[in-house]
Motif scaffolding. Sequence first.
Motif, PDB file in Angstrom:
ATOM      1  N   HIS A  99      62.247  86.004 -10.626  1.00  0.00           N
ATOM      2  CA  HIS A  99      63.137  85.341 -11.630  1.00  0.00           C
ATOM      3  C   HIS A  99      64.002  86.297 -12.655  1.00  0.00           C
ATOM      4  O   HIS A  99      63.253  87.020 -13.438  1.00  0.00           O
ATOM      5  CB  HIS A  99      62.274  84.379 -12.593  1.00  0.00           C
ATOM      6  CG  HIS A  99      63.362  83.455 -13.368  1.00  0.00           C
ATOM      7  ND1 HIS A  99      64.053  82.219 -13.097  1.00  0.00           N
ATOM      8  CD2 HIS A  99      63.270  83.504 -14.821  1.00  0.00           C
ATOM      9  CE1 HIS A  99      64.559  81.945 -14.061  1.00  0.00           C
ATOM     10  NE2 HIS A  99      64.108  82.482 -14.997  1.00  0.00           N
ATOM     11  N   VAL A 110      55.232  82.834 -18.141  1.00  0.00           N
ATOM     12  CA  VAL A 110      54.412  84.127 -18.008  1.00  0.00           C
ATOM     13  C   VAL A 110      54.860  85.123 -18.688  1.00  0.00           C
ATOM     14  O   VAL A 110      54.125  85.989 -19.437  1.00  0.00           O
ATOM     15  CB  VAL A 110      54.590  84.307 -16.442  1.00  0.00           C
ATOM     16  CG1 VAL A 110      53.731  85.907 -16.089  1.00  0.00           C
ATOM     17  CG2 VAL A 110      53.843  83.298 -15.666  1.00  0.00           C
ATOM     18  N   ARG A 126      57.655  86.588 -12.137  1.00  0.00           N
ATOM     19  CA  ARG A 126      57.795  85.333 -11.470  1.00  0.00           C
ATOM     20  C   ARG A 126      57.044  84.330 -11.813  1.00  0.00           C
ATOM     21  O   ARG A 126      56.028  84.477 -12.612  1.00  0.00           O
ATOM     22  CB  ARG A 126      57.409  85.788  -9.818  1.00  0.00           C
ATOM     23  CG  ARG A 126      56.216  86.456  -9.476  1.00  0.00           C
ATOM     24  CD  ARG A 126      56.004  86.746  -8.008  1.00  0.00           C
ATOM     25  NE  ARG A 126      55.893  85.728  -7.101  1.00  0.00           N
ATOM     26  CZ  ARG A 126      56.646  85.964  -6.030  1.00  0.00           C
ATOM     27  NH1 ARG A 126      57.298  86.810  -5.648  1.00  0.00           N
ATOM     28  NH2 ARG A 126      56.526  84.652  -5.279  1.00  0.00           N
ATOM     29  N   ASP A 127      57.067  83.104 -11.181  1.00  0.00           N
ATOM     30  CA  ASP A 127      55.927  82.036 -11.421  1.00  0.00           C
ATOM     31  C   ASP A 127      54.840  82.468 -10.940  1.00  0.00           C
ATOM     32  O   ASP A 127      54.625  83.369  -9.793  1.00  0.00           O
ATOM     33  CB  ASP A 127      56.225  80.909 -10.548  1.00  0.00           C
ATOM     34  CG  ASP A 127      57.747  80.125 -11.028  1.00  0.00           C
ATOM     35  OD1 ASP A 127      58.276  80.542 -12.058  1.00  0.00           O
ATOM     36  OD2 ASP A 127      58.223  79.181 -10.431  1.00  0.00           O
ATOM     37  N   LEU A 128      53.796  82.223 -11.554  1.00  0.00           N
ATOM     38  CA  LEU A 128      52.313  82.488 -11.203  1.00  0.00           C
ATOM     39  C   LEU A 128      51.422  80.957 -10.758  1.00  0.00           C
ATOM     40  O   LEU A 128      51.530  80.209 -11.727  1.00  0.00           O
ATOM     41  CB  LEU A 128      51.502  83.109 -12.264  1.00  0.00           C
ATOM     42  CG  LEU A 128      52.044  84.751 -12.350  1.00  0.00           C
ATOM     43  CD1 LEU A 128      51.204  85.366 -13.391  1.00  0.00           C
ATOM     44  CD2 LEU A 128      52.146  85.355 -11.137  1.00  0.00           C
ATOM     45  N   ASP A 129      50.454  80.922  -9.918  1.00  0.00           N
ATOM     46  CA  ASP A 129      49.586  80.056  -9.658  1.00  0.00           C
ATOM     47  C   ASP A 129      48.194  80.530  -9.887  1.00  0.00           C
ATOM     48  O   ASP A 129      47.920  81.478  -9.423  1.00  0.00           O
ATOM     49  CB  ASP A 129      49.805  79.748  -8.368  1.00  0.00           C
ATOM     50  CG  ASP A 129      51.228  78.925  -8.003  1.00  0.00           C
ATOM     51  OD1 ASP A 129      51.661  78.202  -8.760  1.00  0.00           O
ATOM     52  OD2 ASP A 129      51.747  79.553  -6.777  1.00  0.00           O
ATOM     53  N   GLY A 183      45.482  75.776  -9.120  1.00  0.00           N
ATOM     54  CA  GLY A 183      46.177  74.580  -8.969  1.00  0.00           C
ATOM     55  C   GLY A 183      47.195  74.343 -10.083  1.00  0.00           C
ATOM     56  O   GLY A 183      47.957  73.211 -10.017  1.00  0.00           O
ATOM     57  N   ILE A 184      47.315  75.343 -11.101  1.00  0.00           N
ATOM     58  CA  ILE A 184      48.494  75.141 -11.934  1.00  0.00           C
ATOM     59  C   ILE A 184      49.519  76.399 -11.673  1.00  0.00           C
ATOM     60  O   ILE A 184      49.095  77.371 -11.598  1.00  0.00           O
ATOM     61  CB  ILE A 184      47.759  75.458 -13.443  1.00  0.00           C
ATOM     62  CG1 ILE A 184      46.700  74.328 -13.649  1.00  0.00           C
ATOM     63  CG2 ILE A 184      48.991  75.449 -14.306  1.00  0.00           C
ATOM     64  CD1 ILE A 184      45.826  74.495 -14.875  1.00  0.00           C
ATOM     65  N   THR A 185      50.872  75.748 -11.830  1.00  0.00           N
ATOM     66  CA  THR A 185      51.832  76.842 -11.678  1.00  0.00           C
ATOM     67  C   THR A 185      52.351  77.017 -13.013  1.00  0.00           C
ATOM     68  O   THR A 185      52.844  76.236 -13.704  1.00  0.00           O
ATOM     69  CB  THR A 185      52.960  76.324 -10.747  1.00  0.00           C
ATOM     70  OG1 THR A 185      52.266  76.095  -9.398  1.00  0.00           O
ATOM     71  CG2 THR A 185      54.312  77.188 -10.525  1.00  0.00           C
ATOM     72  N   THR A 186      52.451  78.384 -13.491  1.00  0.00           N
ATOM     73  CA  THR A 186      53.036  78.955 -14.556  1.00  0.00           C
ATOM     74  C   THR A 186      54.489  79.398 -14.473  1.00  0.00           C
ATOM     75  O   THR A 186      54.476  80.352 -13.592  1.00  0.00           O
ATOM     76  CB  THR A 186      52.247  79.673 -15.645  1.00  0.00           C
ATOM     77  OG1 THR A 186      50.762  79.103 -15.671  1.00  0.00           O
ATOM     78  CG2 THR A 186      52.610  80.052 -16.857  1.00  0.00           C
ATOM     79  N   PRO A 187      55.425  78.617 -15.043  1.00  0.00           N
ATOM     80  CA  PRO A 187      56.990  79.160 -14.860  1.00  0.00           C
ATOM     81  C   PRO A 187      56.895  80.737 -15.340  1.00  0.00           C
ATOM     82  O   PRO A 187      56.620  80.976 -16.423  1.00  0.00           O
ATOM     83  CB  PRO A 187      57.815  78.186 -15.688  1.00  0.00           C
ATOM     84  CG  PRO A 187      56.880  76.994 -15.854  1.00  0.00           C
ATOM     85  CD  PRO A 187      55.442  77.717 -15.726  1.00  0.00           C
TER      86      PRO A 187
END
Length: 180
Positions: A24, A156, A142-145, A148-152
């Motif tokens: 990103h 991050v 980048r987004d991290l998972d 089960g939770i995605t952090t934008p």
Amino acid sequence: MSNRAVLVVDLQNEYWPSGNFSLHGIEAAAANAARVMDDARAKGDLVVNIRHEIPGGPIFVPGSAGAEINDAVRPATGEPVITKNFPNSFRDTGLSDLLKEKGVEEVVVVGAMSHMCVDATVRAANDLGYKTTTIHDACATRDLDFDGITTPAAQVHAALMASLASAYGEVISTDAFLAR
């Protein structure tokens, strides 16, 4: 030559939209990194280009187009290029010896990924006694998972920069850095 070096960490094609692991905001971060690099060159600061390779890996394969440094931050003729195989740019590379040889006391870090190789490099530089500055808008992630939770990516990046600012040196914008 001054006693400052700009460490340009892993701004490689793999992280661009055409690569296999895009980040990103990579184009904006690279544009800011290029501004910092140009300023350093004009002031006689050392610019060290660092590239990640993962032999046998799915990305950053040695010799691949993805492992090449992006044209936006292409090293100038004669600038050192350090190849690493771990997130920490100092681990099993000649970076520490190069900085000692050049009398470097302060490092400025730009690059990718904020939460991985930038983080590891900044912390290592600080632990090795370097005055450390991170240019937050010249870094990308980048987004991290997790679980089960995605952090934008923006969160991050913000969390990582806040962590570095709390104990691992200064964290500032490109404009603030260049205004000095």
